[in-house]
Motif scaffolding. Structure first.
Motif, PDB file in Angstrom:
ATOM      1  N   UNK A 131      -0.139   8.005  -4.849  1.00  0.00           N
ATOM      2  CA  UNK A 131      -0.682   9.355  -5.050  1.00  0.00           C
ATOM      3  C   UNK A 131      -1.805   9.330  -6.084  1.00  0.00           C
ATOM      4  N   UNK A 132      -1.599   8.554  -7.148  1.00  0.00           N
ATOM      5  CA  UNK A 132      -2.632   8.459  -8.185  1.00  0.00           C
ATOM      6  C   UNK A 132      -3.892   7.808  -7.635  1.00  0.00           C
ATOM      7  N   UNK A 133      -3.730   6.733  -6.878  1.00  0.00           N
ATOM      8  CA  UNK A 133      -4.902   6.064  -6.305  1.00  0.00           C
ATOM      9  C   UNK A 133      -5.657   6.994  -5.359  1.00  0.00           C
ATOM     10  N   UNK A 134      -4.930   7.779  -4.559  1.00  0.00           N
ATOM     11  CA  UNK A 134      -5.582   8.723  -3.648  1.00  0.00           C
ATOM     12  C   UNK A 134      -6.329   9.798  -4.434  1.00  0.00           C
ATOM     13  N   UNK A 135      -5.743  10.260  -5.512  1.00  0.00           N
ATOM     14  CA  UNK A 135      -6.403  11.254  -6.362  1.00  0.00           C
ATOM     15  C   UNK A 135      -7.679  10.686  -6.962  1.00  0.00           C
ATOM     16  N   UNK A 136      -7.634   9.453  -7.439  1.00  0.00           N
ATOM     17  CA  UNK A 136      -8.822   8.805  -7.980  1.00  0.00           C
ATOM     18  C   UNK A 136      -9.913   8.675  -6.914  1.00  0.00           C
TER      19      UNK A 136
END
Length: 251
Positions: free
Chosen positions: A41-46
């Motif tokens: 989720x964090x990577x997608x947000x970035x």
């Protein structure tokens, strides 16, 4: 863990045993598994913000560094899972030698900022473990990256300053360290930032934890291999105390 992408500071509502790291004490690594599950989720947000993959990798790599630090301090799992919520929520980014946390200041920090003439939006600096010397060149490069990074990826947040609260800014260190040491030169970057409420309380265990790991050992048993180690120990054995101090600089 708060809202993804929202700069809201450290969470206070973690389940008991997870926030203080005791759930990891038997080696089950509950908090570690939670962060691993959150990483996609964090990577997608970035990616949605256009953040370069190398920034994402170096930021989330702090999970491994924190596991290594916990082991160095003599425990299994994560000692402070709350800290990593900043990384995985998109609030903190590692840009070279320094980490930068998006902050909209409130409370005592906001009062200190107003007294110093700083706006309510300011980047909080953090100095991660195991990332090499705190050299002037490395700090210059990190600050230059921050000056370009945040206007590009967070144009609605006007960061004109950066601040730090750390034992590394205790001016007493300059009495023990060489004039050209990295720590003394780091201190000189900052103007004082003082929280209201009178003089700060001593925080002797703060530098001991970062420099020696185990704060429960007698001072006489701790190593004296570096100038910093000798400075910390000599000052305490002479009856002195160490303090966390604040500083800020313009971006």
């Amino acid at each position: 863990m708060g809202t993804l992408g929202e700069p809201s500071g450290l969470d206070r509502d973690w389940p008991a045993g997870v926030a203080d790291g005791t759930a990891d004490a038997d080696g089950t690594g509950l908090a570690t598994l939670l962060f691993v599950a959150l990483a996609p989720c964090t990577r997608a947000h970035h990616r949605a913000l256009g953040i370069p993959p190398e920034v994402t990798r170096s930021t989330l790599a702090d999970l491994g560094r924190q596991l290594a630090v916990s082991r160095w301090r003599g425990r299994a799992g994560l000692g402070n899972p709350r800290w990593l919520t900043l990384h995985f929520r998109g609030e903190l980014f590692q840009l070279g030698r320094l980490q930068f946390q998006r902050r909209r200041l409130t409370g005592a920090d906001a009062a200190a900022a107003r007294a110093a003439g700083i706006g309510e939006w300011s980047l909080q600096l953090h100095i991660p473990d195991h990332c090499g010397p705190l050299s002037p060149g490395a700090c210059d490069r990190a600050l230059d990256r921050a000056r370009a990074f945040f206007p590009r990826h967070f144009p609605g947040e006007r960061y004109r300053s950066a601040f730090v609260f750390s034992w590394l800014l205790d001016p007493q260190l300059s009495h023990y360290l060489p004039e050209g040491s990295n720590i003394v030169r780091f201190q000189r970057r900052f103007a004082p930032l003082v929280r209201p409420g009178g003089p700060p309380a001593p925080e002797d265990t703060n530098p001991l934890r970062y420099v020696f790991g185990d704060v429960g050992r007698p001072l006489e048993s701790l190593p004296r291999d570096t100038v910093v180690q000798r400075a910390l120990l000599d000052h305490l054995r002479a009856g002195g105390h160490w303090y966390v101090r604040g500083g800020w600089l313009a971006l």
